[in-house]
Motif scaffolding. Structure first.
Motif: not given
Length: 249
Positions: A196-224
């Motif tokens: 279990f790689l603590l620091l790389p995992t934390l960065i990866w999880v935060v990155s996946m959270f942020l990109v997920s939020r980006l996906f939501y923003v694109c859904k919201k603003n495209s209307g689909s």
């Protein structure tokens, strides 16, 4: 009165956060285990099945009205589809740069570890490498963007939204998405043992959270939900390109 769930399921479930939690448990927990198993066996066929089930969930559980509510409709702003593609591509390249800057070509780098599953032969010629890249890119731009977005930004998000609001529902589906991806990187299998790689995992999880939020923003603003799919597909394209050709940068 229109209802989100099909009549059969409407007798069993309420379309609320409890239903969303139920979906997360029956899809994400088995997926987590199967991905970990695939990392040791190099057999990824069951992951494809999970992606198919994720994509089918809205069609299995939701009525026509429910599918419309989760974003299965024509975009209202097609310009945002282009913006979604560019944003996803840029995010994936920035994540490659961050991994290279912090961890180089070690297995502590998320793209390096994930790239091992692609089994790119050492010394492969340029033509064969381009063909393999094309196959992986097309697969990566179709299966997970469709399956994961219909599931996370679609049916899961919509089931939480009535009780939590849209923004908090996005935080919930993004957190679930990010934690699920710890199976892809974080718990790594190297030299016949788990780490279990603590620091790389934390960065990866935060990155996946942020990109997920980006996906939501694109859904919201495209209307689909197509906006989220396009952004996700572009992210995967950028990731796969960096895995294959990042050493040439």
């Amino acid at each position: 009165m229109h209802k989100e769930l099909k009549p059969l399921w409407d007798k069993i479930f309420c379309f609320n956060w409890k239903f969303g939690l139920f979906l997360l448990l029956i899809i994400c927990v088995p997926r987590f285990v199967l991905v970990l198993h695939a990392n040791t066996s190099a057999n990824y066929q069951y992951i494809g099945i999970i992606m198919v089930l994720s994509a089918l969930a809205p069609f299995l559980f939701l009525s026509k009205f429910g599918r419309y509510q989760i974003g299965l409709k024509k975009p209202t702003n097609t310009l945002w589809l282009l913006m979604a593609f560019m944003a996803g591509l840029l995010f994936s390249i920035l994540l490659w740069w961050l991994g290279q800057t912090l961890f180089g070509n070690s297995y502590h780098n998320w793209y390096v570890y994930i790239g091992q599953s692609y089994n790119i032969p050492a010394g492969i010629n340029a033509s064969d490498k381009a063909i393999l890249f094309a196959v992986m890119a097309v697969t990566g731009m179709l299966f997970s963007p469709i399956g994961e977005e219909l599931f996370f930004r679609g049916i899961v998000h919509a089931s939480f939204a009535p009780s939590t609001g849209e923004e908090k529902a996005s935080v919930i589906d993004s957190t679930a998405f990010a934690l699920t991806h710890v199976a892809h990187f974080g718990l790594v299998y190297t030299n016949q043992q788990w780490q279990f790689l603590l620091l790389p995992t934390l960065i990866w999880v935060v990155s996946m959270f942020l990109v997920s939020r980006l996906f939501y923003v694109c859904k919201k603003n495209s209307g689909s939900i197509l906006g989220a799919m396009v952004c996700h597909a572009a992210f995967n394209l950028g990731m796969i390109y960096c895995i294959f050709y990042g050493a040439d940068f």
